[in-house]
Design a protein around this motif. Sequence first.
Motif, short mmCIF file in Angstrom:
data_model
loop_
_atom_site.label_atom_id
_atom_site.label_comp_id
_atom_site.label_asym_id
_atom_site.label_seq_id
_atom_site.Cartn_x
_atom_site.Cartn_y
_atom_site.Cartn_z
N THR A 90 1.15 7.84 26.57
CA THR A 90 2.78 8.84 26.95
C THR A 90 2.50 9.55 26.69
O THR A 90 1.61 10.66 26.84
CB THR A 90 2.98 7.85 25.72
OG1 THR A 90 4.70 9.12 25.63
CG2 THR A 90 2.81 9.19 24.33
N ASP A 139 12.33 0.56 26.76
CA ASP A 139 10.79 1.20 26.91
C ASP A 139 9.61 -0.03 26.23
O ASP A 139 10.28 -0.75 26.38
CB ASP A 139 11.59 1.84 25.93
CG ASP A 139 11.80 1.46 24.27
OD1 ASP A 139 10.97 0.56 24.01
OD2 ASP A 139 12.12 2.15 23.12
N ARG A 190 7.77 5.24 27.88
CA ARG A 190 9.45 5.94 28.07
C ARG A 190 9.08 5.05 29.76
O ARG A 190 9.09 5.33 30.25
CB ARG A 190 9.79 7.74 28.36
CG ARG A 190 9.70 7.80 26.39
CD ARG A 190 10.37 9.27 26.60
NE ARG A 190 10.12 9.87 25.50
CZ ARG A 190 10.60 10.63 24.69
NH1 ARG A 190 11.08 11.20 25.57
NH2 ARG A 190 10.30 11.40 23.36
#
Length: 114
Positions: free
Chosen positions: A81, A60, A55
């Motif tokens: 992540t 992205d 993110r």
Amino acid sequence: MMKVLVVEDDPFVREMAVTGLEDVGFEVTQAASGGEAMRLLQAGIAVDALLTDIRLPVADGWTVAKAYRERFPHLPVLYVTGYAERTQPVPGGIILSKPYRMAQVIGILGTWVA
């Protein structure tokens, strides 16, 4: 020397990754957003591995990895992540959950050095 691009929007996490990788001998380029990573690709930088958050602002991590893989088809990609992600990484990619230890990252990248 393996060249790694670190793409991470959190300055603390990015600095930890960059310092940790440089301390063990990796050559590191860094980007604070997906957009910055895409500009580096357009500028012609070459890397041996990609370490990217998923993110990110502008583009992205999936988009960044796909673009880099178009230029470097066998580029190893390590995604990090803090969220449960449903999308699959590019083939040859590995997903690592945050918080991670630098020893994990270094161990994975070390297996890609050949």
